[in-house]
Design a protein around this motif. Structure first.
Motif, PDB file in Angstrom:
ATOM      1  N   UNK A 198      -7.332   2.805 -23.230  1.00  0.00           N
ATOM      2  CA  UNK A 198      -6.372   2.790 -23.220  1.00  0.00           C
ATOM      3  C   UNK A 198      -6.333   3.961 -24.646  1.00  0.00           C
ATOM      4  N   UNK A 199      -5.424   4.717 -24.783  1.00  0.00           N
ATOM      5  CA  UNK A 199      -5.144   6.213 -25.815  1.00  0.00           C
ATOM      6  C   UNK A 199      -6.148   7.020 -25.106  1.00  0.00           C
ATOM      7  N   UNK A 200      -6.833   7.358 -24.331  1.00  0.00           N
ATOM      8  CA  UNK A 200      -7.874   8.315 -23.721  1.00  0.00           C
ATOM      9  C   UNK A 200      -6.866   8.718 -22.522  1.00  0.00           C
ATOM     10  N   UNK A 201      -7.686   9.661 -22.346  1.00  0.00           N
ATOM     11  CA  UNK A 201      -7.169  11.440 -21.828  1.00  0.00           C
ATOM     12  C   UNK A 201      -6.602  10.659 -20.464  1.00  0.00           C
ATOM     13  N   UNK A 202      -7.897   9.519 -19.677  1.00  0.00           N
ATOM     14  CA  UNK A 202      -8.322   9.184 -18.864  1.00  0.00           C
ATOM     15  C   UNK A 202      -7.637   7.567 -18.464  1.00  0.00           C
ATOM     16  N   UNK A 203      -6.616   7.536 -18.540  1.00  0.00           N
ATOM     17  CA  UNK A 203      -5.627   6.100 -18.729  1.00  0.00           C
ATOM     18  C   UNK A 203      -5.599   5.974 -17.386  1.00  0.00           C
ATOM     19  N   UNK A 204      -6.071   4.624 -16.868  1.00  0.00           N
ATOM     20  CA  UNK A 204      -5.554   4.401 -15.742  1.00  0.00           C
ATOM     21  C   UNK A 204      -4.852   3.586 -15.926  1.00  0.00           C
ATOM     22  N   UNK A 205      -2.848   3.647 -15.569  1.00  0.00           N
ATOM     23  CA  UNK A 205      -2.139   2.537 -16.373  1.00  0.00           C
ATOM     24  C   UNK A 205      -1.786   1.852 -14.408  1.00  0.00           C
ATOM     25  N   UNK A 206      -2.384   0.526 -14.508  1.00  0.00           N
ATOM     26  CA  UNK A 206      -1.229  -0.385 -12.981  1.00  0.00           C
ATOM     27  C   UNK A 206      -2.015   0.228 -12.140  1.00  0.00           C
ATOM     28  N   UNK A 207      -4.120   0.295 -12.658  1.00  0.00           N
ATOM     29  CA  UNK A 207      -4.652   0.828 -11.429  1.00  0.00           C
ATOM     30  C   UNK A 207      -5.280  -0.985 -11.191  1.00  0.00           C
ATOM     31  N   UNK A 208      -4.801  -1.904 -11.644  1.00  0.00           N
ATOM     32  CA  UNK A 208      -5.755  -3.213 -11.839  1.00  0.00           C
ATOM     33  C   UNK A 208      -4.884  -3.766 -10.843  1.00  0.00           C
ATOM     34  N   UNK A 259       0.721  -1.114   0.271  1.00  0.00           N
ATOM     35  CA  UNK A 259       0.408   0.193   0.464  1.00  0.00           C
ATOM     36  C   UNK A 259       0.979   1.283  -0.210  1.00  0.00           C
ATOM     37  N   UNK A 260       2.316   0.945   0.388  1.00  0.00           N
ATOM     38  CA  UNK A 260       2.808   2.037   0.165  1.00  0.00           C
ATOM     39  C   UNK A 260       3.858   2.886  -1.231  1.00  0.00           C
ATOM     40  N   UNK A 261       3.363   2.015  -1.770  1.00  0.00           N
ATOM     41  CA  UNK A 261       3.985   1.250  -3.188  1.00  0.00           C
ATOM     42  C   UNK A 261       3.229   1.664  -4.227  1.00  0.00           C
ATOM     43  N   UNK A 262       2.074   1.378  -4.390  1.00  0.00           N
ATOM     44  CA  UNK A 262       1.353   0.690  -5.316  1.00  0.00           C
ATOM     45  C   UNK A 262       0.778   1.902  -5.933  1.00  0.00           C
ATOM     46  N   UNK A 263      -0.164   2.878  -4.805  1.00  0.00           N
ATOM     47  CA  UNK A 263      -1.014   3.622  -4.850  1.00  0.00           C
ATOM     48  C   UNK A 263      -0.671   5.297  -5.586  1.00  0.00           C
ATOM     49  N   UNK A 264       1.102   5.396  -5.131  1.00  0.00           N
ATOM     50  CA  UNK A 264       1.790   6.654  -5.745  1.00  0.00           C
ATOM     51  C   UNK A 264       1.952   6.074  -6.857  1.00  0.00           C
ATOM     52  N   UNK A 265       2.319   4.769  -7.444  1.00  0.00           N
ATOM     53  CA  UNK A 265       2.742   4.319  -8.533  1.00  0.00           C
ATOM     54  C   UNK A 265       1.855   4.566 -10.085  1.00  0.00           C
ATOM     55  N   UNK A 266       0.780   4.290  -9.224  1.00  0.00           N
ATOM     56  CA  UNK A 266      -0.656   4.040 -10.268  1.00  0.00           C
ATOM     57  C   UNK A 266      -0.806   6.033 -10.396  1.00  0.00           C
ATOM     58  N   UNK A 267      -1.073   6.520  -9.261  1.00  0.00           N
ATOM     59  CA  UNK A 267      -0.804   8.569  -9.427  1.00  0.00           C
ATOM     60  C   UNK A 267      -0.107   8.880 -10.148  1.00  0.00           C
ATOM     61  N   UNK A 268       0.838   8.702 -10.271  1.00  0.00           N
ATOM     62  CA  UNK A 268       1.823   9.050 -11.717  1.00  0.00           C
ATOM     63  C   UNK A 268       1.918   8.699 -12.495  1.00  0.00           C
ATOM     64  N   UNK A 269       1.627   7.451 -13.181  1.00  0.00           N
ATOM     65  CA  UNK A 269       1.156   6.983 -14.051  1.00  0.00           C
ATOM     66  C   UNK A 269       0.458   7.388 -14.972  1.00  0.00           C
ATOM     67  N   UNK A 270      -0.888   7.788 -14.465  1.00  0.00           N
ATOM     68  CA  UNK A 270      -2.065   8.585 -14.774  1.00  0.00           C
ATOM     69  C   UNK A 270      -1.492  10.265 -15.136  1.00  0.00           C
ATOM     70  N   UNK A 271      -0.623  10.353 -14.085  1.00  0.00           N
ATOM     71  CA  UNK A 271      -0.869  12.102 -14.308  1.00  0.00           C
ATOM     72  C   UNK A 271       0.499  12.223 -15.184  1.00  0.00           C
ATOM     73  N   UNK A 272       0.961  11.275 -15.846  1.00  0.00           N
ATOM     74  CA  UNK A 272       2.409  11.199 -16.833  1.00  0.00           C
ATOM     75  C   UNK A 272       3.409  11.940 -16.145  1.00  0.00           C
TER      76      UNK A 272
END
Length: 542
Positions: A267-277, A94-107
């Motif tokens: 995939x390809x949209x502005x709201x892609x949630x990369x790594x959300x899974x 929980x200390x790494x997975x959420x920040x990874x998703x957030x930063x990936x979504x923000x690029x």
């Protein structure tokens, strides 16, 4: 992230009949959503009440985390004024997975260290230390991986002539040993998270927001998105998306579909949630996988991936995004809203499954076994001989195998040990960057094994699906992949190296799985690149 997207859950035919609707009606009648929003600890029965009473503050984080926004931005500007703009996060689960998703979504870039592989840690060290701040993120500070990273980076900063304390930021619980250490060492800044939030529900606490915000993500917008979703997921109404999702998961489970196959379909949209899974994987597996029941998340690469488009009766395909392919449930909305949606739905699904979604009774077993192996280094060395050696692959099988007919025969025999309706877990204790091709093994095996197949990087998965493996449905078989270490790293002031720790974690977890009566096959690559190539060829022969 597209703020204009409304939070929504679409439900197709999960199981025949009106089971999902019936469950939603029951949840509405019992006012489960509003009681959860009010942090009612009695929702999961008397045995879970004491734990739930100190684990429900996540329902209001969209409000209570607001003061962090200014503090994070002030520290970010302060660091940038000193030329420090590279953020490395040392954290697990929980200390790494959420920040990874957030930063990936923000690029925005964030280097995440949730590994004990010496090569991957060395790559992080090889970055520009002059521009680096290390965020050490742990509720207690006792997490062995994170403590090792802290020690290694502190030594590297010092060796480079820098004041190590000025380059370390800590996120932890109040009064934790890590908080005390940070004070005594004079670390740059300590952010104290809400102690009444468990790690897997901590996306909107300091654990999720500090690393992401320092890296440049818009965490204020993330909280705005969660705030917009809060009224929807806490309402006692039939169209509450969290109730629909929870009811779908529980209805599928009751019908024999205890696996939840997750993929992003935007995939390809502005709201892609990369790594959300990967984030949802930990939330679902640790929350529900216990007492011999639970939901096993299977994260796949797209709607056409094996296991999703051909999901059998033991699996529910869920799309994060539009309802594409074989998906029978889809969830849509901005990231902050999706965090809250899945947290509500998972906690409510726990009620429907009859378990406590806030404990993790089986996680400690693998840690304890690894510690025992570290105390007895002989158990990690030559005392354990391989069953056979095929090319650049040493075979360590829980049931003896000759390997005379090649690696494909070894795999075929192993896959034959799976029970009907079981699953295959591929566990790669390798470098997530340099050995990235190992992730392709999931697709290769899933298409041939006839089993739902998960893939996890070790020891990362020990903090997520590791709970389910021991506490959930006991129908898994486990393929461990370890590799030779060319250049090991010492852990300062500890009697082991990272490579030794990595192997101890693999063997310790394998030992616990064997004690649960599960088949384990470990393949050790004496040459990582050559061994992976040989393994792929063997799989293609199946």
């Amino acid at each position: 992230m597209a703020d204009s997207t409304m939070l929504a859950v679409a439900v197709g035919e999960v199981v025949p009949g009106e089971t999902v609707a019936d469950l939603v009606d029951k949840l509405v009648e019992e006012r489960v959503a509003s009681r959860l929003a009010a942090q009612d600890p009695t929702l999961w029965g008397p045995d879970a009440e004491s734990e739930a009473a100190i684990r429900l503050a996540w329902t209001t984080l969209y409000k209570t985390s607001r003061p962090l926004i200014g503090e994070i931005e002030a520290l970010r500007e302060e660091l940038r004024s000193e030329g420090v703009d590279r953020v490395v996060l040392a954290g697990m689960g929980g200390s790494s997975l959420a920040p990874e998703v957030i930063t990936a979504a923000e690029g925005v870039p964030l280097t995440v260290l949730d590994t004990t592989d010496p090569g991957q840690v060395a790559d992080a060290l090889a970055g520009d230390l002059d521009r680096t701040v290390l965020v050490v993120s742990s509720k207690s500070g006792g997490t062995v991986e994170t403590d090792s990273h802290r020690r290694i980076f502190a030594a590297a900063f010092t060796e480079a002539g820098m004041d190590a304390a000025s380059r370390i930021v800590v996120v932890t619980d109040p009064g934790s040993p890590l908080a005390e250490l940070a004070e005594s060492e004079g670390y740059r800044r300590v952010f104290l998270a809400d102690p009444n939030v468990g790690g897997r529900y901590s996306a909107l606490t300091a654990f999720g927001l500090v690393p992401a915000g320092l890296a440049g993500a818009d965490v204020a917008r993330l909280l705005d998105q969660a705030a917009s979703a809060s009224d929807m997921v806490s309402a006692d109404v039939d169209d509450n998306p969290a109730l629909k999702l929870a009811a779908s998961l529980a209805a599928a489970h009751d019908a024999g579909a205890e696996k939840v196959v997750l993929t992003t379909t935007d995939a390809g949209s502005a709201s892609t949630l990369t790594g959300f899974g990967d984030w949802a994987e930990q939330l679902i597996a640790e929350s529900t996988g216990k007492q011999g029941t639970g939901l096993l998340p299977v994260v796949v690469g797209g709607p056409n991936a094996p296991g999703f488009d051909d999901a059998g009766p033991d699996a529910l395909p869920v799309a994060i995004g539009p309802m594409l392919g074989a998906a029978r449930v889809s969830t849509r909305g901005p990231l902050g809203g999706q965090f809250l949606l899945w947290e509500y739905a998972t906690a409510i699904a726990g009620r429907l499954l009859g378990i406590n979604p806030f404990d993790q009774p089986d996680v400690e077993a693998a840690k304890k076994a690894a510690r025992s192996l570290l105390d007895d280094p002989s158990a990690l060395g030559g005392s354990q001989a391989p069953s056979t050696v095929v090319g650049h692959v040493e075979v360590y099988a829980s049931a003896g195998t000759s390997g005379d007919d090649g690696l494909a025969a070894v795999l075929r025999e192993f896959l034959g040990s799976a029970p009907e309706g079981g699953y295959l877990a591929v566990q790669a204790y390798l470098d997530r960057l340099d050995d990235a091709s190992a992730a392709l093994l999931r697709t290769e095996l899933a298409g041939r094994a006839g089993l739902q197949t998960t893939f996890g990087w070790g020891p990362r998965f020990l903090h997520s699906t590791g709970q389910y493996h021991k506490g959930g449905h006991q129908n898994g078989i486990f393929l461990q992949i370890t590799g030779a270490v060319e250049n090991d790293l010492d852990v300062p002031d500890r009697p082991y190296t990272l490579g030794t720790l990595q192997l101890a974690q693999a063997l310790g977890d394998g030992q616990v799985l064997l004690e649960h009566g599960r088949p384990v096959l470990r393949l050790h690559l004496t040459d990582r690149a050559a061994g992976l190539a040989e393994l792929v060829r063997a799989i293609q022969e199946l």
